[in-house]
Design an enzyme around this catalytic site. Sequence first.
Site, PDB file in Angstrom:
ATOM      1  CE1 TYR A  51      -7.723   9.799  -4.615  1.00  0.00           C
ATOM      2  CE2 TYR A  51      -6.104  10.126  -6.585  1.00  0.00           C
ATOM      3  CZ  TYR A  51      -6.327  10.432  -5.039  1.00  0.00           C
ATOM      4  OH  TYR A  51      -5.706  11.051  -4.430  1.00  0.00           O
ATOM      5  CD  GLU A 103      -5.298  19.823 -10.399  1.00  0.00           C
ATOM      6  OE1 GLU A 103      -4.163  19.863 -10.007  1.00  0.00           O
ATOM      7  OE2 GLU A 103      -5.979  20.583 -10.903  1.00  0.00           O
TER       8      GLU A 103
HETATM    9  C1  COA Z   1      -2.408   6.595  -1.835  1.00  0.00           C
HETATM   10  C2  COA Z   1      -2.608   6.490  -0.486  1.00  0.00           C
HETATM   11  C3  COA Z   1      -3.420   7.774   0.111  1.00  0.00           C
HETATM   12  C4  COA Z   1      -3.397   5.412  -0.216  1.00  0.00           C
HETATM   13  O1  COA Z   1      -3.715   5.096   1.028  1.00  0.00           O
HETATM   14  P1  COA Z   1      -3.916   3.572   1.677  1.00  0.00           P
HETATM   15  O2  COA Z   1      -4.799   3.845   3.052  1.00  0.00           O
HETATM   16  O3  COA Z   1      -2.973   2.713   1.812  1.00  0.00           O
HETATM   17  O4  COA Z   1      -5.139   3.332   0.603  1.00  0.00           O
HETATM   18  P2  COA Z   1      -5.983   2.235   0.918  1.00  0.00           P
HETATM   19  O5  COA Z   1      -5.709   0.928   1.977  1.00  0.00           O
HETATM   20  O6  COA Z   1      -7.508   2.619   1.582  1.00  0.00           O
HETATM   21  O7  COA Z   1      -6.645   1.226  -0.504  1.00  0.00           O
HETATM   22  C5  COA Z   1      -7.589   1.328  -1.094  1.00  0.00           C
HETATM   23  C6  COA Z   1      -7.276   0.967  -2.574  1.00  0.00           C
HETATM   24  O8  COA Z   1      -6.466   1.720  -3.186  1.00  0.00           O
HETATM   25  C7  COA Z   1      -5.590   1.095  -4.101  1.00  0.00           C
HETATM   26  N1  COA Z   1      -4.163   0.979  -3.575  1.00  0.00           N
HETATM   27  C8  COA Z   1      -3.854   1.781  -2.401  1.00  0.00           C
HETATM   28  N2  COA Z   1      -2.343   1.537  -2.335  1.00  0.00           N
HETATM   29  C9  COA Z   1      -1.863   0.865  -3.493  1.00  0.00           C
HETATM   30  C10 COA Z   1      -0.683   0.562  -4.204  1.00  0.00           C
HETATM   31  N3  COA Z   1       0.377   0.745  -3.143  1.00  0.00           N
HETATM   32  N4  COA Z   1      -0.703  -0.005  -5.045  1.00  0.00           N
HETATM   33  C11 COA Z   1      -1.453  -0.243  -5.844  1.00  0.00           C
HETATM   34  N5  COA Z   1      -2.928   0.094  -5.399  1.00  0.00           N
HETATM   35  C12 COA Z   1      -2.980   0.619  -4.167  1.00  0.00           C
HETATM   36  C13 COA Z   1      -6.136  -0.446  -3.954  1.00  0.00           C
HETATM   37  O9  COA Z   1      -7.059  -0.362  -5.105  1.00  0.00           O
HETATM   38  C14 COA Z   1      -7.007  -0.429  -2.657  1.00  0.00           C
HETATM   39  O10 COA Z   1      -7.843  -1.242  -2.608  1.00  0.00           O
HETATM   40  P3  COA Z   1      -7.665  -2.807  -2.176  1.00  0.00           P
HETATM   41  O11 COA Z   1      -6.939  -2.852  -0.753  1.00  0.00           O
HETATM   42  O12 COA Z   1      -8.873  -3.453  -2.189  1.00  0.00           O
HETATM   43  O13 COA Z   1      -6.392  -3.352  -3.176  1.00  0.00           O
HETATM   44  C15 COA Z   1      -1.037   6.325   0.028  1.00  0.00           C
HETATM   45  O14 COA Z   1      -0.456   5.372  -0.652  1.00  0.00           O
HETATM   46  C16 COA Z   1      -0.597   7.547   0.350  1.00  0.00           C
HETATM   47  O15 COA Z   1      -0.660   8.341   1.506  1.00  0.00           O
HETATM   48  N6  COA Z   1       0.371   7.955  -0.457  1.00  0.00           N
HETATM   49  C17 COA Z   1       1.428   9.351  -0.729  1.00  0.00           C
HETATM   50  C18 COA Z   1       0.351  10.493  -0.760  1.00  0.00           C
HETATM   51  C19 COA Z   1      -0.400  10.360  -1.989  1.00  0.00           C
HETATM   52  O16 COA Z   1       0.154   9.939  -2.891  1.00  0.00           O
HETATM   53  N7  COA Z   1      -1.633  10.906  -1.913  1.00  0.00           N
HETATM   54  C20 COA Z   1      -2.500  10.987  -3.306  1.00  0.00           C
HETATM   55  C21 COA Z   1      -2.112  12.279  -3.890  1.00  0.00           C
HETATM   56  S1  COA Z   1      -3.149  12.440  -5.172  1.00  0.00           S
END
Ligand code: COA
Length: 153
Positions: free
Chosen positions: A121, A109
């Site tokens: 996702y 979710e």
């Molecule tokens: C969401 C989260 C886990 C992503 O972590 P991350 O390690 O930066 O993500 P990744 O580097 O593995 O990114 C993989 C893909 O996710 C997407 N993505 C990640 N961050 C993004 C951003 N700020 N905006 C848009 N797309 C994003 C992109 O598709 C990316 O692929 P790309 O690098 O080829 O463009 C991180 O932003 C976070 O911890 N957020 C706060 C907690 C949260 O919201 N968790 C999810 C709850 S449901």
Amino acid sequence: MNVLQIFNLRPMTGDDLDAVMAIEEASYTTPWKVQHFRDEMAARFSLPFVADEEGHVVGYVCLMSLFEEAQILNVAVSPDQRGRGIARMMLEEAFRQAREKGAEVMALEVRASNHAAISLYTQLGFKRVGVRNGYYDGCEDAILMEKPIKENP
Ligand SMILES: CC(C)(COP(=O)(O)OP(=O)(O)OC[C@H]1O[C@@H](n2cnc3c(N)ncnc32)[C@H](O)[C@@H]1OP(=O)(O)O)[C@@H](O)C(=O)NCCC(=O)NCCS
């Protein structure tokens, strides 16, 4: 750079909780309490793990795998480590662990406003399967997403 070469994905332990809570509190407006992570570490069907880079926790996943369905209960990456592919790497590990436990579907979710997570996702193959109206604090929708994870379905 191959991220798999420098990160150790390992089960979460009590020693990780300070680092995990620092990431949790920097990541969510309504963070989990530390007891929630303790409960996950103790729960029979839960598999919480961290991404450890040279002794530093840079992210974590709380995964639950119960028969055919697994769920991502929590995933977060330290704000200063985002954009390095850590979340993608951790989720791929979650798919592997869930498959090993016999799960065929991964579910989660996500807040409708969390565009970074929804993009992550979607890139990994999750599809929107439903919505819970006003699920978060009575005002924000939860988007339900799923991805088949069975090999050769
Ligand atoms: C969401 C989260 C886990 C992503 O972590 P991350 O390690 O930066 O993500 P990744 O580097 O593995 O990114 C993989 C893909 O996710 C997407 N993505 C990640 N961050 C993004 C951003 N700020 N905006 C848009 N797309 C994003 C992109 O598709 C990316 O692929 P790309 O690098 O080829 O463009 C991180 O932003 C976070 O911890 N957020 C706060 C907690 C949260 O919201 N968790 C999810 C709850 S449901």
